[in-house]
Structures are given as structure tokens and as C-alpha cells.
Scaffold this motif. Structure first.
Motif, PDB file in Angstrom:
ATOM      1  N   MET A   1      18.508   2.553   6.705  1.00 51.75           N
ATOM      2  CA  MET A   1      17.540   1.494   7.041  1.00 51.75           C
ATOM      3  C   MET A   1      16.911   0.950   5.743  1.00 51.75           C
ATOM      4  N   ARG A   2      16.771  -0.353   5.670  1.00 49.65           N
ATOM      5  CA  ARG A   2      16.135  -0.977   4.504  1.00 49.65           C
ATOM      6  C   ARG A   2      14.632  -1.124   4.755  1.00 49.65           C
ATOM      7  N   PHE A   3      13.830  -0.925   3.719  1.00 46.67           N
ATOM      8  CA  PHE A   3      12.375  -1.071   3.797  1.00 46.67           C
ATOM      9  C   PHE A   3      11.948  -2.034   2.694  1.00 46.67           C
ATOM     10  N   GLU A   4      11.246  -3.090   3.059  1.00 43.01           N
ATOM     11  CA  GLU A   4      10.664  -3.962   2.027  1.00 43.01           C
ATOM     12  C   GLU A   4       9.235  -4.292   2.421  1.00 43.01           C
ATOM     13  N   ASN A   5       8.383  -4.482   1.427  1.00 41.60           N
ATOM     14  CA  ASN A   5       6.981  -4.758   1.743  1.00 41.60           C
ATOM     15  C   ASN A   5       6.518  -6.074   1.139  1.00 41.60           C
ATOM     16  N   LEU A   6       5.539  -6.663   1.785  1.00 45.18           N
ATOM     17  CA  LEU A   6       4.897  -7.883   1.294  1.00 45.18           C
ATOM     18  C   LEU A   6       3.390  -7.679   1.447  1.00 45.18           C
ATOM     19  N   PRO A   7       2.635  -7.575   0.339  1.00 47.80           N
ATOM     20  CA  PRO A   7       1.177  -7.456   0.453  1.00 47.80           C
ATOM     21  C   PRO A   7       0.578  -8.800   0.885  1.00 47.80           C
ATOM     22  N   VAL A   8      -0.290  -8.760   1.902  1.00 49.33           N
ATOM     23  CA  VAL A   8      -0.858 -10.007   2.432  1.00 49.33           C
ATOM     24  C   VAL A   8      -2.381  -9.922   2.554  1.00 49.33           C
ATOM     25  N   GLY A   9      -3.008 -11.098   2.457  1.00 49.12           N
ATOM     26  CA  GLY A   9      -4.419 -11.238   2.793  1.00 49.12           C
ATOM     27  C   GLY A   9      -5.381 -10.745   1.735  1.00 49.12           C
ATOM     28  N   ALA A  10      -6.671 -10.855   2.069  1.00 55.36           N
ATOM     29  CA  ALA A  10      -7.747 -10.511   1.145  1.00 55.36           C
ATOM     30  C   ALA A  10      -7.704  -9.039   0.747  1.00 55.36           C
ATOM     31  N   PHE A  11      -7.155  -8.181   1.634  1.00 59.45           N
ATOM     32  CA  PHE A  11      -7.127  -6.744   1.362  1.00 59.45           C
ATOM     33  C   PHE A  11      -5.774  -6.285   0.820  1.00 59.45           C
ATOM     34  N   GLN A  12      -4.855  -7.252   0.612  1.00 52.67           N
ATOM     35  CA  GLN A  12      -3.508  -6.937   0.097  1.00 52.67           C
ATOM     36  C   GLN A  12      -2.879  -5.746   0.840  1.00 52.67           C
ATOM     37  N   ALA A  13      -2.941  -5.813   2.167  1.00 57.07           N
ATOM     38  CA  ALA A  13      -2.300  -4.771   2.975  1.00 57.07           C
ATOM     39  C   ALA A  13      -0.791  -5.000   2.967  1.00 57.07           C
ATOM     40  N   ASN A  14      -0.033  -3.918   2.881  1.00 58.86           N
ATOM     41  CA  ASN A  14       1.425  -4.009   2.889  1.00 58.86           C
ATOM     42  C   ASN A  14       1.931  -4.250   4.297  1.00 58.86           C
ATOM     43  N   ALA A  15       2.571  -5.410   4.514  1.00 59.17           N
ATOM     44  CA  ALA A  15       3.393  -5.575   5.725  1.00 59.17           C
ATOM     45  C   ALA A  15       4.762  -5.007   5.362  1.00 59.17           C
ATOM     46  N   TRP A  16       5.300  -4.173   6.229  1.00 62.44           N
ATOM     47  CA  TRP A  16       6.602  -3.537   5.965  1.00 62.44           C
ATOM     48  C   TRP A  16       7.640  -4.071   6.940  1.00 62.44           C
ATOM     49  N   LEU A  17       8.746  -4.566   6.395  1.00 58.49           N
ATOM     50  CA  LEU A  17       9.876  -4.991   7.207  1.00 58.49           C
ATOM     51  C   LEU A  17      10.958  -3.928   7.076  1.00 58.49           C
ATOM     52  N   LEU A  18      11.395  -3.407   8.212  1.00 64.48           N
ATOM     53  CA  LEU A  18      12.401  -2.345   8.254  1.00 64.48           C
ATOM     54  C   LEU A  18      13.582  -2.876   9.027  1.00 64.48           C
ATOM     55  N   TRP A  19      14.785  -2.735   8.486  1.00 71.51           N
ATOM     56  CA  TRP A  19      15.923  -3.183   9.271  1.00 71.51           C
ATOM     57  C   TRP A  19      17.171  -2.347   9.046  1.00 71.51           C
ATOM     58  N   ASP A  20      17.989  -2.349  10.085  1.00 74.42           N
ATOM     59  CA  ASP A  20      19.283  -1.689  10.105  1.00 74.42           C
ATOM     60  C   ASP A  20      20.279  -2.711   9.562  1.00 74.42           C
TER      61      ASP A  20
END
Ligand code: ZN
Ligand code: ZN
Length: 214
Positions: A1-20
Motif C-alpha cells: 500500500m502506498r502512503f502519501e501525506n499533504l499538510p493542510v490548513g492553519a494547523f498543518q495537519a497531515n491528510a494521508w492518502l493510502l492506496w493499493d
């Protein structure tokens, strides 16, 4: 599975996209803000997001869930039921932080812990890890040894416990029982900041000294 992150917003929270990679089936964890940017990031990967997951109900992890879900064609939003109260106060809390109002997402399925969620031919196990919030969960990919910890555990730190429903002894119990029992090579993919491993945190995280000696 691939994992990539994108920090977003004022708090720079990591959104994580996971895919097969074989099927292109994906889940998005913690759509916390910047829905337009998140959707174009996902579209550029060419993956098919089948569910939105949240590690917990704080505004920096769920604020874009409604808009991303609608833009991707009405995909379900899953979170632990014990954090439902945080969705109900999302608009008010954003206002307190000086952020624009957002409609909370509809919680389509409540997680309880110990479920297994399929991602194409892969799977994520849900671990209930309360303490930062009562409904905090971590998502474990056992095949590759990767753990999405949300705001439970960071590189060199742990989640704060002074917000509504937070509790420090509960947080350290969660780390001891659910995280430190996993193989030391397990990658920690946190809700904020860079990735680390369990071994690295056992060696260097000052917040873990007390529970490692106990
Ligand atoms: Zn949080
Ligand atoms: Zn956070």
C-alpha cells in the motif's frame, strides 16, 4: 500500500492518502482543511477514494470531510462514535479559532476499534487509542508495519490532553498497550509533523521515558 501525506490548513495537519497500487483503490485519512487542494491532489494521483476516515473529531482533521466527500461523489465518512460530540461543535470551535464556518460531515459509520477496513487487496486495522480525545483511533497496515497515529503520538512528542474529553493517563495507556506492543520497526505516520518509527521514539521521545521505565 502506498502512503502519501499533504499538510493542510492553519494547523498543518497531515491528510494521508493510502492506496493499493494494483487496483487504485484508496482511502483518505484526516481531510482536515483546504478541500479544493485535497481534491486536486487526489485527482492527480488517479486513485479511486472509497472512504474518508478520521483519526479523531478535532477541526484540523475533519473540517474538509463534507466538501471532499461531495466532490468525490458522496463517499462515506467513518470515525469513532465517541468523538461525535466534536462534530456537533465544529462550527463553533472554528469560530473560536477565527476560522471560516464549515458544515460538519455526516458520520456514515461509527468505528468502535478492532474492525478491519479493506483498501483494495490491502487492509487497515482500527485501534481505539483514547486520551487525546475519547474517540481517537489509529489505523494499522500490518503487512507493511505502518501506523497512522493521528494526534496520539508524534516524532518527539505526544498529543495534548487538555481539550474536552482528553485524559493524560488514558493517553499513556493507549501508547503503552496499543503502540509499544507493535514491532519496533513499525513506521509512525502522525497527524502533524514528520514520520518516525517506534524504535526511534522509544529511544528519543522524552514523553515516553516514564512509561518505558514503569
Ligand atoms: Zn487533535
Ligand atoms: Zn491535530
Amino acid at each position: 500500500m502506498r502512503f502519501e501525506n499533504l499538510p493542510v490548513g492553519a494547523f498543518q495537519a497531515n491528510a494521508w492518502l493510502l492506496w493499493d497500487e494494483e487496483s487504485g483503490k484508496a482511502v483518505l485519512v484526516d481531510p482536515g482543511d483546504e478541500p479544493v487542494r485535497l481534491v486536486s491532489w487526489i485527482r492527480a494521483k488517479g486513485v479511486q477514494v472509497e472512504a474518508l476516515l478520521a483519526t479523531h473529531g478535532h477541526l484540523d482533521h475533519v473540517s474538509a470531510a463534507r466538501e471532499v466527500g461531495e466532490a468525490l461523489g458522496g463517499i462515506p465518512f467513518l470515525m469513532h462514535g465517541a468523538d461525535r460530540f466534536l462534530l456537533e461543535t465544529l462550527g463553533e470551535t472554528r469560530k473560536q479559532f477565527g476560522l471560516s464556518p464549515k458544515e460538519p460531515p455526516q458520520l456514515d459509520r461509527e468505528l468502535a476499534g478492532e474492525e478491519t477496513l479493506p483498501v483494495g487487496s490491502g487492509a487497515l486495522r482500527v485501534l481505539h487509542v483514547p486520551g487525546h480525545s475519547p474517540g481517537s483511533v489509529a489505523f494499522l497496515d500490518e503487512s507493511e508495519g505502518s501506523l497512522l497515529t493521528g494526534d496520539l503520538l508524534f516524532k518527539g512528542s505526544v498529543g495534548r490532553t487538555d481539550l474536552p474529553g482528553g485524559d493524560a493517563p488514558t493517553l499513556f495507556d493507549s501508547i503503552r498497550e496499543k503502540v509499544l506492543t507493535l514491532p519496533g520497526s513499525t513506521r509512525i505516520l502522525p497527524g502533524h509533523g514528520p514520520a518516525t518509527t517506534i524504535d526511534e521514539e522509544k529511544g528519543h521521545n522524552p514523553f515516553l521515558l516514564g512509561i518505558l521505565e514503569a
